[in-house]
Design a protein around this motif. Structure first.
Motif, PDB file in Angstrom:
ATOM      1  N   ARG A  60      44.997  43.548  37.220  1.00  0.00           N
ATOM      2  CA  ARG A  60      43.735  42.932  37.493  1.00  0.00           C
ATOM      3  C   ARG A  60      42.292  43.711  37.635  1.00  0.00           C
ATOM      4  O   ARG A  60      42.830  45.069  38.339  1.00  0.00           O
ATOM      5  N   ASN A  64      37.647  41.990  40.977  1.00  0.00           N
ATOM      6  CA  ASN A  64      37.790  40.747  41.150  1.00  0.00           C
ATOM      7  C   ASN A  64      38.398  40.387  42.428  1.00  0.00           C
ATOM      8  O   ASN A  64      39.650  40.561  42.614  1.00  0.00           O
ATOM      9  N   THR A 119      31.756  38.790  51.775  1.00  0.00           N
ATOM     10  CA  THR A 119      32.066  37.546  51.721  1.00  0.00           C
ATOM     11  C   THR A 119      33.587  37.507  51.417  1.00  0.00           C
ATOM     12  O   THR A 119      34.160  38.595  50.779  1.00  0.00           O
ATOM     13  N   ARG A 197      34.084  27.617  41.204  1.00  0.00           N
ATOM     14  CA  ARG A 197      34.941  27.479  40.042  1.00  0.00           C
ATOM     15  C   ARG A 197      35.629  25.815  40.508  1.00  0.00           C
ATOM     16  O   ARG A 197      35.695  25.500  41.435  1.00  0.00           O
ATOM     17  N   SER A 228      30.845  34.002  40.702  1.00  0.00           N
ATOM     18  CA  SER A 228      32.254  34.499  41.144  1.00  0.00           C
ATOM     19  C   SER A 228      32.809  35.343  39.910  1.00  0.00           C
ATOM     20  O   SER A 228      32.917  35.122  38.941  1.00  0.00           O
ATOM     21  N   GLY A 230      35.598  36.429  39.246  1.00  0.00           N
ATOM     22  CA  GLY A 230      36.765  36.378  38.393  1.00  0.00           C
ATOM     23  C   GLY A 230      36.292  35.440  37.165  1.00  0.00           C
ATOM     24  O   GLY A 230      37.225  35.276  36.283  1.00  0.00           O
TER      25      GLY A 230
HETATM   26  P1  AMP Z   1      42.521  33.816  41.289  1.00  0.00           P
HETATM   27  O1  AMP Z   1      42.543  35.017  40.599  1.00  0.00           O
HETATM   28  O2  AMP Z   1      42.748  32.604  40.460  1.00  0.00           O
HETATM   29  O3  AMP Z   1      43.328  33.867  42.942  1.00  0.00           O
HETATM   30  O4  AMP Z   1      41.228  33.313  41.669  1.00  0.00           O
HETATM   31  C1  AMP Z   1      40.318  33.756  42.559  1.00  0.00           C
HETATM   32  C2  AMP Z   1      38.838  33.393  42.518  1.00  0.00           C
HETATM   33  O5  AMP Z   1      38.023  33.088  43.582  1.00  0.00           O
HETATM   34  C3  AMP Z   1      38.447  34.263  41.315  1.00  0.00           C
HETATM   35  O6  AMP Z   1      37.555  33.748  40.546  1.00  0.00           O
HETATM   36  C4  AMP Z   1      37.411  35.284  42.318  1.00  0.00           C
HETATM   37  O7  AMP Z   1      36.396  35.928  41.562  1.00  0.00           O
HETATM   38  C5  AMP Z   1      36.896  34.310  43.245  1.00  0.00           C
HETATM   39  N1  AMP Z   1      36.601  34.865  44.623  1.00  0.00           N
HETATM   40  C6  AMP Z   1      37.486  35.646  45.269  1.00  0.00           C
HETATM   41  N2  AMP Z   1      36.593  35.983  46.453  1.00  0.00           N
HETATM   42  C7  AMP Z   1      35.519  35.835  46.244  1.00  0.00           C
HETATM   43  C8  AMP Z   1      34.264  36.057  46.800  1.00  0.00           C
HETATM   44  N3  AMP Z   1      34.173  36.684  48.118  1.00  0.00           N
HETATM   45  N4  AMP Z   1      33.072  35.608  46.320  1.00  0.00           N
HETATM   46  C9  AMP Z   1      33.016  35.023  45.125  1.00  0.00           C
HETATM   47  N5  AMP Z   1      34.186  34.655  44.447  1.00  0.00           N
HETATM   48  C10 AMP Z   1      35.305  34.913  45.208  1.00  0.00           C
END
Ligand code: AMP
Ligand code: MG
Length: 345
Positions: A60, A64, A119, A197, A228, A230
């Motif tokens: 990863r 992210n 955050t 998302r 976001s 990710g």
């Molecule tokens: P996953 O990989 O499916 O667990 O997705 C987690 C999602 O939450 C990803 O799209 C990350 O970029 C998003 N995410 C996690 N922490 C944050 C944050 N502090 N601000 C914005 N997005 C976040």
């Protein structure tokens, strides 16, 4: 490393297995576990070294951030500095469940979890195995989906094994995930909540709770960069090339295309609905169920993409849906799976 899988019956949870899993977590190692959305790859969310292992096992990108999973509200107060009224309303209505909230983080959270952001993403899953596992581990569990980065998310223990065998200590097998796509992510760190998302909770659902909630610009226009981290990566991609067709004549167009690719010597996979599936007996085909049952479609989407790869197809022709309600969340995944190869027929 040897990866061991243990089956757990949701209706009769064996705490002995979860105790063993929680010892692995408390020792700073990785355990994959079922949630109501997809399988998660868990580590102790307060242990930087353990979280580092998640990034390595999945491949990863380090920018992210991870979601912290909690089993009760007391855990939450340690992790965040401020919870505004909108966030409280969303928690009240949607937790435990498939909703992730972005909140201002406290200084207890390692930087690696939040990729250096101020955050943090937090979710309280409703799946009984996930909840009990977090409770026994007695720490927030950092967990992204338990797949190799970029691949379709895992909805069954065998999908996790396929991607992560030899890279993690344990897989808890709780059967196939009820929802099948990831949580809805809502940024509540500022005054006006924004959906980053889409997931099982749709824009329409959340508007009923917070009438002023908005969608991130990137979910309205494909040209805009997502907020976001990710959401900007290549994601949910099967090995096969994929094309998505939408519209009342989609199935006929897919049949024409399927025959064309077959004549070129390619192995063709088709994903469509029950009312059109019989057109595709000459191909590797799977159904998304009834056209009006979007919950079922989300439940089988990633499983179907993985099964197409397991069958060695060269190209997947899939029928998409209109972007209303859950359709928006499903199309968010399908567009990425197909690298935006979407055709309106
Ligand atoms: P996953 O990989 O499916 O667990 O997705 C987690 C999602 O939450 C990803 O799209 C990350 O970029 C998003 N995410 C996690 N922490 C944050 C944050 N502090 N601000 C914005 N997005 C976040
Ligand atoms: Mg993921």
């Amino acid at each position: 490393m040897i990866t061991k899988t243990f089956s757990i019956d949701k209706e009769d949870i064996d705490d002995k297995i979860l105790k063993k899993a929680s010892e692995i977590i408390n020792d700073g190692e990785l355990v994959a576990f079922p949630t109501e959305t997809v399988y998660g790859l868990g580590a102790d969310g307060l242990n930087s070294n353990a979280c580092q292992k998640i990034f390595k096992a999945k491949g990863r990108p380090s920018d992210n951030p991870l979601i912290l999973h909690i089993s009760n509200k007391t855990m939450l107060y340690n992790l965040v500095d401020d919870i505004n009224e909108d966030a409280k309303k969303l928690m009240e209505s949607c937790w435990p469940g498939p909703l992730t909230l972005i909140l201002k983080k406290s200084n207890k959270i390692p930087d690696i979890v939040t990729a250096g952001l101020d955050t943090v993403a937090i979710r309280m899953p409703s799946d009984k195995i996930a909840s009990r596992f977090i409770e026994i581990s007695n720490t927030p569990i950092a967990a992204p989906s338990a797949n190799t980065s970029g691949k379709p998310s895992p909805t069954r223990a065998k999908d996790v094994f396929q991607d992560l065998n030899g890279k993690i200590s344990m897989i808890l097998d709780g059967g196939s995930c009820k929802i099948g796509i990831e949580s809805t992510v809502v940024d509540c760190s500022e005054d006006n909540p924004v959906i980053l998302r889409p997931g099982f909770y749709t824009f329409e659902d959340l508007q009923k709770i917070i009438p002023t909630i908005t969608l991130d610009d990137s979910l309205i226009s494909d040209e805009k960069t997502p907020r976001s981290p990710g959401q900007k990566y290549r994601h949910y991609s099967p090995n096969a090339k994929m094309k998505v067709y939408i519209g009342s004549n989609a199935a006929n167009k897919m049949l024409e295309e399927a025959n064309k690719f077959k004549n070129q010597g390619l192995k063709v996979g088709v994903l469509t609905f029950n009312d059109s599936i019989s057109l595709f007996d000459d191909f590797k085909s799977m159904s998304f169920g009834d056209r009006d049952n979007l919950s079922y479609m989300s439940h089988v989407l990633f499983t179907a993409l993985r099964e197409m790869d397991n069958n060695g197809v060269d190209i997947i022709l899939a029928e998409g849906v209109n972007e209303n309600n859950l359709g928006k969340s499903i199309m968010n995944r399908m567009k990425k799976s197909a690298s935006n190869n979407i055709f309106y027929i």
